[in-house]
Design an enzyme around this catalytic site. Sequence first.
Site, PDB file in Angstrom:
ATOM      1  NE  ARG A   1      -2.685   1.181   3.586  1.00 36.23           N
ATOM      2  CZ  ARG A   1      -3.603   1.319   4.559  1.00 36.23           C
ATOM      3  NH1 ARG A   1      -4.881   1.482   4.244  1.00 36.23           N
ATOM      4  NH2 ARG A   1      -3.251   1.266   5.823  1.00 36.23           N
TER       5      ARG A   1
ATOM      6  CG  ASP B   1      -4.454   2.718  11.064  1.00 31.95           C
ATOM      7  OD1 ASP B   1      -5.463   3.345  11.461  1.00 31.95           O
ATOM      8  OD2 ASP B   1      -4.460   1.997  10.050  1.00 31.95           O
TER       9      ASP B   1
END
Length: 555
Positions: free
Chosen positions: A179, A460
């Site tokens: 990613r 996160d």
Amino acid sequence: MAQINPTTLDNVKILGEVSDKPLLSKATPRDILTKDALKFIVLLHRSFNETRKQLLENRQKVQERLDAGESLHFLEETKYIREDPNWKCLPTHPKLQCRKIEITGPPDAKMIVNAFNTDVFTYMTDFEDSCSPTWNNMIYGQVNLYDAIRDRIDFTNEATGKRYKINREGRRVPVMIVRPRGWHMVDKHILVDGEPISASIMDFGLFFFHNAKFLLSQGLAPFFYLPKMEHYKEAQLWNDIFCVAQDCLEIPRGTIKATVLIETLPISYQLDEVLYALRDHSAGLNCGRWDYMFSTIKRLRNQKQHILPDRHQVTMTVPFMTNYVKQLIKICHKRGVHAMGGMAATIPIKDDPEKNAAAMEAVRQDKLREVLAGHDGTWIAHPGLLPTALSVFQEHMPTPNQIHVQKNVEITEADLVDTNIPDGKITMKGVSANIYIGLNYMESWLRGLGCVPINNLMEDAATAEVSRLQLYSWCKHAVKMDDTGKTITPEFISKLIDEEAERCAANKPNNKFKIAADCLKKEINGHTEVAEFLTTLLYDDIVTIGPEVDISSLK
């Protein structure tokens, strides 16, 4: 004005250190930032950066319309794509047919080894939300991936004596998906024609340039997760980049396979269009639940009827979240691709068996809901969740996926913004939780850590974003707390932020809680515009500009 040759390195500056020292693997940054690799990412940047910037401007125009009270709609211009039942995406790569359990984490050497040694099906290595984009994290992340896929990571942690090496003997090694950072991010350590390089292009380009052909030689391919898009034209941009990148390396178009994270409210109205734009390269869509919640709060922040209650009450069973999941699964399966489920962020609680059992049961229920809804796989943040998540998917989805399952649901434009949550409450506990999580995550991020355990959850950037935007919207609309009756004001929240920052900073030398608190307060007090993303708000504090690198000295 004379046109610049897109591959020339004139007007290109590297302001981050390009070390020739290995850290925990064999390669070094000098093996990654070679002249040819730099030419490749510079070509992509010069070819596509203007389009990227125009698309970011388009996001702000959408926000302005929403601020004026307008609604989001399915696009009239692409009705023909949605209503054509005949088109499908190209079949995905054989190695991506079964993705029941995916583990995620940043590209540091320990995490990479631990992820590859977990018996999941796929591993998303993340330059984005679970990784603070310091120059070292980004460049050594590329180094680590380069060595990991070539089986060249082998080191011992001196403090613990633990050896880190990928175990490939007699087992199926997870398939890696990368990613890159989102379109909104730049990297100020590389300047092209006087402006920072697109972080998306840098992350994608360096990985693809060095590893695509090697992966093909191993029966694999370059696989990607694409984050934070808000319009199908942003998916078209990725598709154009994929085509040029494959042409440059003389790799057939359609080799790259990419899964798009559906984690913004606007793009949930354009799912068919996203798949159509990437139909030769698509590996499906994923429900990025926390970012989707954040995006919904952010985009609807000036519409008082859409204020959300305490975050623990905004579950996957509330109307707007359920409807987005139903829509995603229906469209993915109609077009022949995977519909991936969301993150289980729970961390096993080792010192409390009773609490741990309750946490694992919550994970089991979450994964059961996903597989019964029609998802083809799901995410976990910790290897300890694998047995729970896998047992649910194996029992209820014995096939590699369930793309063949077609659900006949009709989701309207209004369904996607049905933020009505019966008995939803905003409480002092919810305010305090947002401040605590927001401050602790931001402080860790400023120290270079993007994946942080807080209250038995692996947080996160997405979960911190929810905290930040909820605090802002509650202040902006002067919400009254349901438990105390007190009105939430910027002054009240600022005082709580200062108190919490002081508590958190106690006994933690060299911390960055003051910077985190000041950033949070500026937005709440209206001293700055609400930043589109936490990562752009804080980015300048982690940039480490050094002396300009002599490009002629690169390999």
